[in-house]
Design a protein around this motif. Structure first.
Motif, PDB file in Angstrom:
ATOM      1  N   ARG A  54       0.841  -1.206   0.000  1.00 46.42           N
ATOM      2  CA  ARG A  54       0.000   0.000   0.000  1.00 46.42           C
ATOM      3  C   ARG A  54       0.869   1.246   0.000  1.00 46.42           C
ATOM      4  N   LEU A  55       1.958   1.198   0.735  1.00 43.48           N
ATOM      5  CA  LEU A  55       2.894   2.327   0.756  1.00 43.48           C
ATOM      6  C   LEU A  55       3.471   2.557  -0.641  1.00 43.48           C
ATOM      7  N   ASP A  56       3.808   1.488  -1.326  1.00 44.04           N
ATOM      8  CA  ASP A  56       4.304   1.592  -2.695  1.00 44.04           C
ATOM      9  C   ASP A  56       3.279   2.285  -3.591  1.00 44.04           C
ATOM     10  N   GLU A  57       2.022   1.892  -3.457  1.00 41.28           N
ATOM     11  CA  GLU A  57       0.955   2.508  -4.251  1.00 41.28           C
ATOM     12  C   GLU A  57       0.807   3.996  -3.923  1.00 41.28           C
ATOM     13  N   LEU A  58       0.859   4.331  -2.643  1.00 39.44           N
ATOM     14  CA  LEU A  58       0.754   5.731  -2.234  1.00 39.44           C
ATOM     15  C   LEU A  58       1.939   6.541  -2.742  1.00 39.44           C
ATOM     16  N   MET A  59       3.122   5.971  -2.703  1.00 43.06           N
ATOM     17  CA  MET A  59       4.303   6.677  -3.201  1.00 43.06           C
ATOM     18  C   MET A  59       4.181   6.942  -4.704  1.00 43.06           C
ATOM     19  N   GLN A  60       3.642   5.995  -5.449  1.00 41.22           N
ATOM     20  CA  GLN A  60       3.418   6.197  -6.877  1.00 41.22           C
ATOM     21  C   GLN A  60       2.419   7.328  -7.105  1.00 41.22           C
ATOM     22  N   GLN A  61       1.375   7.375  -6.295  1.00 43.67           N
ATOM     23  CA  GLN A  61       0.387   8.449  -6.416  1.00 43.67           C
ATOM     24  C   GLN A  61       0.999   9.804  -6.052  1.00 43.67           C
ATOM     25  N   LEU A  62       1.838   9.831  -5.025  1.00 47.24           N
ATOM     26  CA  LEU A  62       2.511  11.081  -4.651  1.00 47.24           C
ATOM     27  C   LEU A  62       3.404  11.581  -5.782  1.00 47.24           C
ATOM     28  N   SER A  63       4.088  10.680  -6.422  1.00 47.31           N
ATOM     29  CA  SER A  63       4.947  11.055  -7.543  1.00 47.31           C
ATOM     30  C   SER A  63       4.116  11.643  -8.680  1.00 47.31           C
ATOM     31  N   ARG A  64       2.995  11.000  -8.994  1.00 49.51           N
ATOM     32  CA  ARG A  64       2.112  11.528 -10.053  1.00 49.51           C
ATOM     33  C   ARG A  64       1.555  12.896  -9.663  1.00 49.51           C
ATOM     34  N   ALA A  65       1.218  13.068  -8.389  1.00 55.74           N
ATOM     35  CA  ALA A  65       0.688  14.350  -7.919  1.00 55.74           C
ATOM     36  C   ALA A  65       1.744  15.445  -8.043  1.00 55.74           C
ATOM     37  N   ALA A  66       2.973  15.137  -7.686  1.00 50.67           N
ATOM     38  CA  ALA A  66       4.056  16.126  -7.811  1.00 50.67           C
ATOM     39  C   ALA A  66       4.271  16.504  -9.274  1.00 50.67           C
ATOM     40  N   ARG A  67       4.219  15.514 -10.162  1.00 54.95           N
ATOM     41  CA  ARG A  67       4.361  15.806 -11.597  1.00 54.95           C
ATOM     42  C   ARG A  67       3.173  16.631 -12.103  1.00 54.95           C
ATOM     43  N   ALA A  68       1.976  16.351 -11.596  1.00 58.62           N
ATOM     44  CA  ALA A  68       0.777  17.065 -12.038  1.00 58.62           C
ATOM     45  C   ALA A  68       0.852  18.559 -11.721  1.00 58.62           C
ATOM     46  N   VAL A  69       1.580  18.911 -10.676  1.00 56.77           N
ATOM     47  CA  VAL A  69       1.702  20.325 -10.313  1.00 56.77           C
ATOM     48  C   VAL A  69       3.037  20.915 -10.775  1.00 56.77           C
ATOM     49  N   GLY A  70       3.807  20.128 -11.534  1.00 57.24           N
ATOM     50  CA  GLY A  70       5.026  20.646 -12.136  1.00 57.24           C
ATOM     51  C   GLY A  70       6.275  20.550 -11.295  1.00 57.24           C
ATOM     52  N   ASP A  71       6.258  19.789 -10.214  1.00 53.09           N
ATOM     53  CA  ASP A  71       7.446  19.650  -9.366  1.00 53.09           C
ATOM     54  C   ASP A  71       8.181  18.361  -9.731  1.00 53.09           C
ATOM     55  N   GLU A  72       8.915  18.418 -10.829  1.00 58.16           N
ATOM     56  CA  GLU A  72       9.619  17.239 -11.335  1.00 58.16           C
ATOM     57  C   GLU A  72      10.698  16.757 -10.367  1.00 58.16           C
ATOM     58  N   GLY A  73      11.368  17.684  -9.710  1.00 59.40           N
ATOM     59  CA  GLY A  73      12.418  17.318  -8.756  1.00 59.40           C
ATOM     60  C   GLY A  73      11.872  16.490  -7.604  1.00 59.40           C
TER      61      GLY A  73
END
Length: 168
Positions: free
Chosen positions: A125-144
Motif C-alpha cells: 500500500r505504501l508503494d501505491e501511495l508513493m506512486q500516487q505522490l509522484s504523479r501528484a508532484a508531476r501534475a503540479v510541475g514539481d519534477e524534482g
C-alpha cells in the motif's frame, strides 16, 4: 487549483493531509529513507500493541505531520486534531525506515508485533501511495520532488515483499 489537481491523484490516503505535505516543503527536506518512513504513517495498518519509540530521524518529520493536522483544524475544517493525529500510524515508521535502508525481512519482523502478512500488505500500500505522490508532484510541475519520491520508493521495492508469488 494546483492543490486540487494534486489531491485528485491521491486515493489511498487522506488527500488533504497528503497534498499539504507536498506543498509545504516537508517532503523536500527529508532524505529518501525518511521520506518513505514519513509517508508510511498515512498507510492504514492494524493496531500494534507495542510502545512506539521513534529515532530522532523520525520524530521530527512526525512532529511536522502533526503540525499540518493542527493547521487543518485551525482552518475551521470539521476535524478533531487529537483524533486526526491518532489516525496516523507511526508504528510503521522505524520499520519502513529500516526496510528502506536494506535491513532483511526477518530482522524487520523481529522489530514489531505486526504479522508478516500485515507488513507485506502495508508495504505494498505504501508503494501505491508513493506512486500516487509522484504523479501528484508531476501534475503540479514539481519534477524534482517527483523524482525524489520515485527514488525513495525504489528503496522499498525489493526482496520477498515484492516477489510475484510468496510461494517461491
Amino acid at each position: 487549483m494546483l492543490k486540487g489537481r494534486a489531491a485528485c491523484e491521491i486515493d489511498t490516503a487522506d488527500e488533504l493531509l497528503t497534498t499539504e505535505l507536498l506543498f509545504n516543503g516537508i517532503l523536500n527536506n527529508l532524505d529518501k529513507h525518511q521520506l518513505v518512513a514519513l509517508v508510511s504513517c498515512l498507510v492504514p495498518v492494524e493496531k500494534s500493541g507495542e510502545f512506539i519509540k521513534l529515532t530522532h530521524a523520525m520524530a521530527e518529520p512526525l512532529a511536522q505531520l502533526q503540525y499540518v493536522a493542527e493547521v487543518a483544524s485551525e482552518c475551521k475544517l470539521d476535524v478533531n486534531p487529537e483524533e486526526y493525529i491518532e489516525s496516523f500510524k507511526p508504528s510503521l515508521m522505524d520499520i519502513m525506515y529500516s526496510w528502506s535502508k536494506g535491513v532483511s525481512f526477518r530482522d524487520i519482523c523481529l522489530m514489531t508485533d505486526l504479522f508478516e502478512g500485515s507488513i507485506i500488505r502495508a508495504t505494498r500500500r505504501l508503494d501505491e501511495l508513493m506512486q500516487q505522490l509522484s504523479r501528484a508532484a508531476r501534475a503540479v510541475g514539481d519534477e524534482g520532488l517527483a523524482d525524489k519520491i520515485e527514488e525513495s520508493n525504489l528503496t522499498i521495492r525489493r526482496d520477498i515483499i515484492f516477489a510475484a508469488s510468496l510461494y517461491v
